[in-house]
Motif scaffolding. Sequence first.
Motif, PDB file in Angstrom:
ATOM      1  N   PRO A 148       0.803  -1.224   0.000  1.00  0.00           N
ATOM      2  CA  PRO A 148       0.000   0.000   0.000  1.00  0.00           C
ATOM      3  C   PRO A 148       0.840   1.280   0.000  1.00  0.00           C
ATOM      4  O   PRO A 148       0.421   2.309  -0.516  1.00  0.00           O
ATOM      5  CB  PRO A 148      -0.821  -0.113   1.287  1.00  0.00           C
ATOM      6  CG  PRO A 148      -0.925  -1.577   1.535  1.00  0.00           C
ATOM      7  CD  PRO A 148       0.373  -2.152   1.055  1.00  0.00           C
ATOM      8  N   SER A 149       2.065   1.202   0.547  1.00  0.00           N
ATOM      9  CA  SER A 149       2.848   2.433   0.674  1.00  0.00           C
ATOM     10  C   SER A 149       4.175   2.441  -0.082  1.00  0.00           C
ATOM     11  O   SER A 149       4.856   3.459  -0.099  1.00  0.00           O
ATOM     12  CB  SER A 149       3.140   2.687   2.160  1.00  0.00           C
ATOM     13  OG  SER A 149       3.867   1.601   2.702  1.00  0.00           O
ATOM     14  N   ILE A 150       4.555   1.342  -0.706  1.00  0.00           N
ATOM     15  CA  ILE A 150       5.881   1.311  -1.340  1.00  0.00           C
ATOM     16  C   ILE A 150       5.857   0.430  -2.586  1.00  0.00           C
ATOM     17  O   ILE A 150       5.058  -0.496  -2.700  1.00  0.00           O
ATOM     18  CB  ILE A 150       6.943   0.806  -0.336  1.00  0.00           C
ATOM     19  CG1 ILE A 150       8.343   1.102  -0.858  1.00  0.00           C
ATOM     20  CG2 ILE A 150       6.783  -0.655  -0.027  1.00  0.00           C
ATOM     21  CD1 ILE A 150       9.430   0.949   0.187  1.00  0.00           C
ATOM     22  N   GLU A 151       6.740   0.761  -3.512  1.00  0.00           N
ATOM     23  CA  GLU A 151       6.950  -0.043  -4.706  1.00  0.00           C
ATOM     24  C   GLU A 151       8.447  -0.348  -4.772  1.00  0.00           C
ATOM     25  O   GLU A 151       9.270   0.542  -4.539  1.00  0.00           O
ATOM     26  CB  GLU A 151       6.527   0.748  -5.949  1.00  0.00           C
ATOM     27  CG  GLU A 151       6.841   0.066  -7.249  1.00  0.00           C
ATOM     28  CD  GLU A 151       6.442   0.921  -8.439  1.00  0.00           C
ATOM     29  OE1 GLU A 151       5.264   0.848  -8.850  1.00  0.00           O
ATOM     30  OE2 GLU A 151       7.322   1.645  -8.952  1.00  0.00           O
ATOM     31  N   ILE A 152       8.800  -1.593  -5.071  1.00  0.00           N
ATOM     32  CA  ILE A 152      10.219  -1.961  -5.126  1.00  0.00           C
ATOM     33  C   ILE A 152      10.450  -2.914  -6.292  1.00  0.00           C
ATOM     34  O   ILE A 152       9.628  -3.790  -6.560  1.00  0.00           O
ATOM     35  CB  ILE A 152      10.701  -2.603  -3.800  1.00  0.00           C
ATOM     36  CG1 ILE A 152      12.197  -2.886  -3.845  1.00  0.00           C
ATOM     37  CG2 ILE A 152       9.920  -3.849  -3.472  1.00  0.00           C
ATOM     38  CD1 ILE A 152      12.808  -3.307  -2.521  1.00  0.00           C
ATOM     39  N   GLN A 153      11.548  -2.668  -7.011  1.00  0.00           N
ATOM     40  CA  GLN A 153      11.953  -3.585  -8.065  1.00  0.00           C
ATOM     41  C   GLN A 153      12.506  -4.845  -7.414  1.00  0.00           C
ATOM     42  O   GLN A 153      13.217  -4.762  -6.412  1.00  0.00           O
ATOM     43  CB  GLN A 153      13.057  -2.956  -8.922  1.00  0.00           C
ATOM     44  CG  GLN A 153      12.575  -2.443 -10.243  1.00  0.00           C
ATOM     45  CD  GLN A 153      13.732  -1.928 -11.085  1.00  0.00           C
ATOM     46  OE1 GLN A 153      14.454  -1.050 -10.646  1.00  0.00           O
ATOM     47  NE2 GLN A 153      13.869  -2.472 -12.265  1.00  0.00           N
TER      48      GLN A 153
END
Length: 183
Positions: A52-57
């Motif tokens: 909900p709060s972060i996007e990571i490769q």
Amino acid sequence: MADSYPSLVLNADFRPLSYFPLSLWSWQDTIKAVFLDRVNILANYEQKVHSPSIEIQLPSVIALKEYVHLDRRPAFTRFNVFLRDRFACQYCSDRRRTEELTFDHVVPRSRGGRTTWDNIVTACQGCNLVKGNRLPREVDMFPLNAPHQPSTWQLQENGRAFPPNFLHESWSDFLYWDSELES
């Protein structure tokens, strides 16, 4: 997606923890290690995961922040005997799948032979059956290589000869660091 994005795990010296089996972590274990600040990310997949709060490769290559000392003396296991002998019968030299191999006591146990690195060799089932409970000189079957306790380094080197089914392109610079560089 669970098994689709494994991370190659390198020691703090940027060498794989293991070649055979190749040291891989699931993407979930890798993300956890990243957030616990236990690894450095060296390369990524294009795939991303979201919360909900972060996007990571998703990382494809990671290195541990703390060096893990590898055992100087590898464990005496059936698999390590096969790896020492390069999955080849030490009597007929045929390479076989693991499930088609067994190990042979060069000096049979019934004749005082022990189950140790120095008395066990990889054998195919056919050769093991022919040799049976006899000494090599009695059946004129001598191991191609004398049984011995391998070093961890030797097992790692032997493991490099058996690449896994999946090798991501981002791993190549870390798996074969002693191969000749293109000019």
